[in-house]
Each structure stands twice: as C-alpha cells, then as structure tokens.
Write a protein that holds these residues in place. Structure first.
Motif, PDB file in Angstrom:
ATOM      1  N   ASP A   1       0.717  -1.794  -0.159  1.00  0.00           N
ATOM      2  CA  ASP A   1      -0.484  -0.275   0.079  1.00  0.00           C
ATOM      3  C   ASP A   1       1.335   0.893   0.241  1.00  0.00           C
ATOM      4  N   VAL A   2       0.351   2.189  -0.796  1.00  0.00           N
ATOM      5  CA  VAL A   2       1.615   3.541  -1.072  1.00  0.00           C
ATOM      6  C   VAL A   2      -0.142   4.722  -0.265  1.00  0.00           C
ATOM      7  N   TYR A   3       0.876   5.374   0.746  1.00  0.00           N
ATOM      8  CA  TYR A   3       0.092   6.639   1.646  1.00  0.00           C
ATOM      9  C   TYR A   3       1.578   7.859   1.282  1.00  0.00           C
ATOM     10  N   VAL A   4       0.511   8.734   1.409  1.00  0.00           N
ATOM     11  CA  VAL A   4       1.310   9.683   1.510  1.00  0.00           C
ATOM     12  C   VAL A   4       1.747  10.199   3.076  1.00  0.00           C
ATOM     13  N   ALA A   5       2.630  11.071   3.526  1.00  0.00           N
ATOM     14  CA  ALA A   5       3.024  11.053   4.438  1.00  0.00           C
ATOM     15  C   ALA A   5       4.438  12.304   4.795  1.00  0.00           C
ATOM     16  N   VAL A   6       4.497  12.646   5.725  1.00  0.00           N
ATOM     17  CA  VAL A   6       5.091  13.626   6.257  1.00  0.00           C
ATOM     18  C   VAL A   6       6.137  13.682   7.161  1.00  0.00           C
ATOM     19  N   ASP A   7       7.238  13.753   6.882  1.00  0.00           N
ATOM     20  CA  ASP A   7       8.188  13.264   7.799  1.00  0.00           C
ATOM     21  C   ASP A   7       8.756  14.245   8.219  1.00  0.00           C
ATOM     22  N   ILE A   8       8.970  14.267   9.300  1.00  0.00           N
ATOM     23  CA  ILE A   8       8.092  15.342  10.674  1.00  0.00           C
ATOM     24  C   ILE A   8       9.992  15.765  11.483  1.00  0.00           C
TER      25      ILE A   8
ATOM     26  N   ASN B   1      10.273  17.920   7.643  1.00  0.00           N
ATOM     27  CA  ASN B   1       9.622  18.228   7.321  1.00  0.00           C
ATOM     28  C   ASN B   1       9.188  18.793   6.059  1.00  0.00           C
ATOM     29  N   ARG B   2       8.902  17.410   5.546  1.00  0.00           N
ATOM     30  CA  ARG B   2       7.756  17.203   3.592  1.00  0.00           C
ATOM     31  C   ARG B   2       7.906  16.582   3.652  1.00  0.00           C
ATOM     32  N   GLU B   3       6.549  16.855   2.833  1.00  0.00           N
ATOM     33  CA  GLU B   3       5.602  15.398   2.039  1.00  0.00           C
ATOM     34  C   GLU B   3       6.341  13.713   1.732  1.00  0.00           C
ATOM     35  N   VAL B   4       6.235  13.301   1.938  1.00  0.00           N
ATOM     36  CA  VAL B   4       7.169  12.153   1.240  1.00  0.00           C
ATOM     37  C   VAL B   4       5.978  10.964   0.956  1.00  0.00           C
ATOM     38  N   ALA B   5       6.480   9.717   0.268  1.00  0.00           N
ATOM     39  CA  ALA B   5       5.130   8.938   0.262  1.00  0.00           C
ATOM     40  C   ALA B   5       5.589   7.639   0.160  1.00  0.00           C
ATOM     41  N   VAL B   6       5.309   6.482   1.329  1.00  0.00           N
ATOM     42  CA  VAL B   6       5.802   5.889   2.049  1.00  0.00           C
ATOM     43  C   VAL B   6       5.115   4.508   1.309  1.00  0.00           C
ATOM     44  N   LYS B   7       6.084   3.348   1.205  1.00  0.00           N
ATOM     45  CA  LYS B   7       5.251   2.198   0.243  1.00  0.00           C
ATOM     46  C   LYS B   7       5.156   1.525   1.425  1.00  0.00           C
ATOM     47  N   VAL B   8       3.529   0.427   1.937  1.00  0.00           N
ATOM     48  CA  VAL B   8       4.668   0.001   2.947  1.00  0.00           C
ATOM     49  C   VAL B   8       3.484  -1.430   2.986  1.00  0.00           C
ATOM     50  N   LEU B   9       5.179  -2.449   2.659  1.00  0.00           N
ATOM     51  CA  LEU B   9       4.465  -4.709   2.378  1.00  0.00           C
ATOM     52  C   LEU B   9       3.118  -4.682   3.255  1.00  0.00           C
ATOM     53  N   ARG B  10       1.839  -5.520   2.881  1.00  0.00           N
ATOM     54  CA  ARG B  10       0.777  -5.300   3.246  1.00  0.00           C
ATOM     55  C   ARG B  10       1.317  -6.779   4.932  1.00  0.00           C
ATOM     56  N   GLY B  11       0.797  -6.437   5.795  1.00  0.00           N
ATOM     57  CA  GLY B  11       1.658  -7.146   7.128  1.00  0.00           C
ATOM     58  C   GLY B  11       1.268  -8.578   6.525  1.00  0.00           C
ATOM     59  N   GLU B  12       1.016  -8.657   5.850  1.00  0.00           N
ATOM     60  CA  GLU B  12       0.060 -10.741   5.560  1.00  0.00           C
ATOM     61  C   GLU B  12       1.600 -11.625   4.882  1.00  0.00           C
ATOM     62  N   LEU B  13       1.891 -10.245   4.050  1.00  0.00           N
ATOM     63  CA  LEU B  13       3.060 -10.426   3.482  1.00  0.00           C
ATOM     64  C   LEU B  13       4.854 -10.944   3.559  1.00  0.00           C
ATOM     65  N   SER B  14       4.174  -9.945   4.962  1.00  0.00           N
ATOM     66  CA  SER B  14       5.991  -9.955   5.518  1.00  0.00           C
ATOM     67  C   SER B  14       6.239 -11.127   5.808  1.00  0.00           C
ATOM     68  N   SER B  15       5.877 -12.444   5.991  1.00  0.00           N
ATOM     69  CA  SER B  15       5.818 -13.716   6.057  1.00  0.00           C
ATOM     70  C   SER B  15       6.291 -14.449   5.335  1.00  0.00           C
ATOM     71  N   ASP B  16       5.972 -14.107   4.345  1.00  0.00           N
ATOM     72  CA  ASP B  16       5.826 -14.728   2.303  1.00  0.00           C
ATOM     73  C   ASP B  16       7.757 -14.088   2.041  1.00  0.00           C
ATOM     74  N   PRO B  17       8.619 -15.818   2.127  1.00  0.00           N
ATOM     75  CA  PRO B  17       9.297 -14.926   1.819  1.00  0.00           C
ATOM     76  C   PRO B  17      10.198 -14.264   0.605  1.00  0.00           C
ATOM     77  N   VAL B  18       9.279 -14.697  -0.214  1.00  0.00           N
ATOM     78  CA  VAL B  18       9.261 -14.323  -1.944  1.00  0.00           C
ATOM     79  C   VAL B  18       8.863 -13.251  -2.191  1.00  0.00           C
ATOM     80  N   ALA B  19       7.383 -12.713  -1.365  1.00  0.00           N
ATOM     81  CA  ALA B  19       7.402 -11.355  -1.276  1.00  0.00           C
ATOM     82  C   ALA B  19       8.371 -10.317  -0.578  1.00  0.00           C
ATOM     83  N   LEU B  20       8.467 -10.989  -0.009  1.00  0.00           N
ATOM     84  CA  LEU B  20       9.866 -10.265   0.833  1.00  0.00           C
ATOM     85  C   LEU B  20      10.962  -9.859   0.293  1.00  0.00           C
TER      86      LEU B  20
END
Length: 297
Positions: free
Chosen positions: A22-29, A32-51
C-alpha cells in the motif's frame, strides 16, 4: 489516519495499492516534508518471496539517481512492517494522461520518450533491468517532467530468479515475446516495453487487446505491431521506424542498447531523416532461421 512509522513518518492519506504493498502520503516530521511511503502488506511479511521482491525493489531503487527516476529517501522495518520512503510526486500517471487526451502530438510523445529512455539508460548502466515498464509506472508532473517508478520486479543482472514464473510478472500488454515464452529478462526486454509505450503515446491505444492475458501474450509472440502511420499518416517514417526497431520479435535485432534508441529519438525529426524509408524485418529460413532488415519505399 495519522499513523506513525519509525517514529518519523506520519501517514496522512492512502493513495494507492499494488500487488504487494500500500502507498501513503506521509509527513517526514524530521525534515518537515511530504513523502510517499510504500508499506508491504502485513500478511506478506512472512512470505519469503514477497519479502525478497520488496527488498529487491528497495535495493534497485536506492542504487539509482536520475532526474527521471523517483528518488528513494529511506528503507526500513518498523514493528514487522517493511517500508520504503520516496519522493512524493504530484501528477498523474502516463496512462491517465493518455486516457484523458488520446494520442499525443509527435513532439510531446518524443519528449516523454527521451526522458523515459534516459532513465532506463541509467538503470541498465547500473545493471538493473526494470522488467515492468508501462505507462502506469510513469508519473507526469505538471511541468511535463516524467518520473519512472515501481522497480518491484526489477532484476539485477546476474541475480538468481526468484521463481520460474517471476520472469513473466510484468504487465502482459507491454510484455516482450521472449518473456512470454518464459525466457529470462534482458535489456532488450525493457526496450520492447519502451517501444510499446511509444506506440501508445502516438496512437492513444496499446497495440494488442484480448479477453484473457494469455491471448494478449500470444499476440505479442505472433502478431506484428500495427503501424502507427496507419493510425496517423502524418507521422514521419523516421518516428515509426523507432517503434519498429524497438518491438521486433527477435530481440537480437532490436536496439542493442537504450543509448542507441535515445540517439534515434534525438535525431528522428531532423531534416536529414525527412525521407527515411520504412524499416522492414524479414525472416529467412535457409540454413536455419536468420533475420535481416531492409528499408523499403
């Protein structure tokens, strides 16, 4: 939402979803700038190929620095969540632009391609094959600058394949014939995809459509790319020749490098190319399959 990652990035808005993340807009505190953060979906963190794919994207992207490639600022893990922080670009995807406007004028299409091919030159120079070049993976800023993104299935040359099917993960509408046959990706596979994007810019459409992905892949393997000059006869032959040479079925006869393709993009509208003949590749069966090309009236 105001969720915080790594005590630094405050997620403010969900803006996209891919096959793995998933991709989010975020603030780097801190900065102090806007960034995009891509987060690996939780269920895939234990999938070695996806990781591994996610980590490979981070590795490939952080190795690249180019004005037409999205900058990566940070990579990390927080409470089991793997993330990539990149520059946030306001704009629309190239696919959205084409859907809104249809075929672009040749000058604008060539300008976009120069930027896109230049970015691919840099990736190839670092030994990285993108493997998923398509108009959905290109952001167009308001000033006309383009940014290539999503190296999620990029592969460093010499790296082990993750799985047999990993070689054909790219979008089927831009897929080189050899990848559809299950062969390994090469620089020429990216060049084929670039040629399909150029076709799309010049015509407003992708060359092959069908009900099922396998049917599209078969068309890339068997059917000739339709002529962009049939769509728009006012296009110079020198422009169509770039599409032809980038998308020839036999990868050995495509552009040998993106630099060669970029040189043609820079020169195709010059007066010396005003009377170029059509580039035609012909197959000859004597003594095994060979291929030659000629220019015809």
């Amino acid at each position: 939402m105001n969720e915080t990652i790594a005590n630094r990035y405050i997620l403010t808005k969900h803006i996209g979803q891919g096959g793995m993340a998933d991709v989010y807009v975020a603030v780097d505190i801190i900065l102090n700038r806007e960034v995009a953060v891509k987060v690996l979906r939780g269920e895939l963190s234990s999938d070695p190929v996806a990781l591994l794919r996610f980590q490979r994207e981070a590795s490939a992207s952080t190795a690249l620095s180019h004005p037409n490639i999205v900058d990566i600022y940070d990579v990390g893990e927080d409470k089991g969540r793997h993330f990539i922080v990149m520059e946030y670009i306001r704009g629309k995807t190239l696919k959205q632009l084409i859907n809104q406007r249809g075929a672009l004028c040749k000058e604008e299409a060539i300008d976009i391609m120069k930027q896109l091919v230049s970015a691919t030159v840099e990736a190839h120079r670092k030994g990285i094959i993108h493997r998923d070049i398509k108009s959905q993976n290109v952001i167009v800023k308001d000033d006309g600058t383009i940014k290539m993104l999503d190296f999620g299935i990029a592969l460093a040359q010499g790296a082990l394949q993750l799985t047999q099917s990993d070689s054909v993960m790219g979008s089927v509408h831009y897929l080189a014939p050899e990848l559809a046959r299950g062969e390994s990706a090469t620089n020429q596979s990216d060049i084929y995809s670039l040629g399909i994007v150029f076709y799309e810019l010049l015509t407003g459409e992708i060359p092959f459509q069908a009900d099922a992905p396998v049917q599209v892949a078969l068309k890339h393997m068997r059917n000739e790319i339709p002529s962009v000059r049939d769509f728009n006869p006012s296009l110079p032959q020198s422009v169509e020749n770039i599409v032809i040479k980038a998308t020839v079925k036999n990868k050995a006869y495509r552009y040998s490098s993106c630099i060669e393709m970029l040189n043609d993009l820079n020169a195709c509208l010059l007066p010396k190319h005003a009377n170029d003949k059509k580039l035609v590749f012909t197959s000859k069966a004597s003594g095994g399959q060979t291929m030659a090309y000629r220019q015809v009236d």
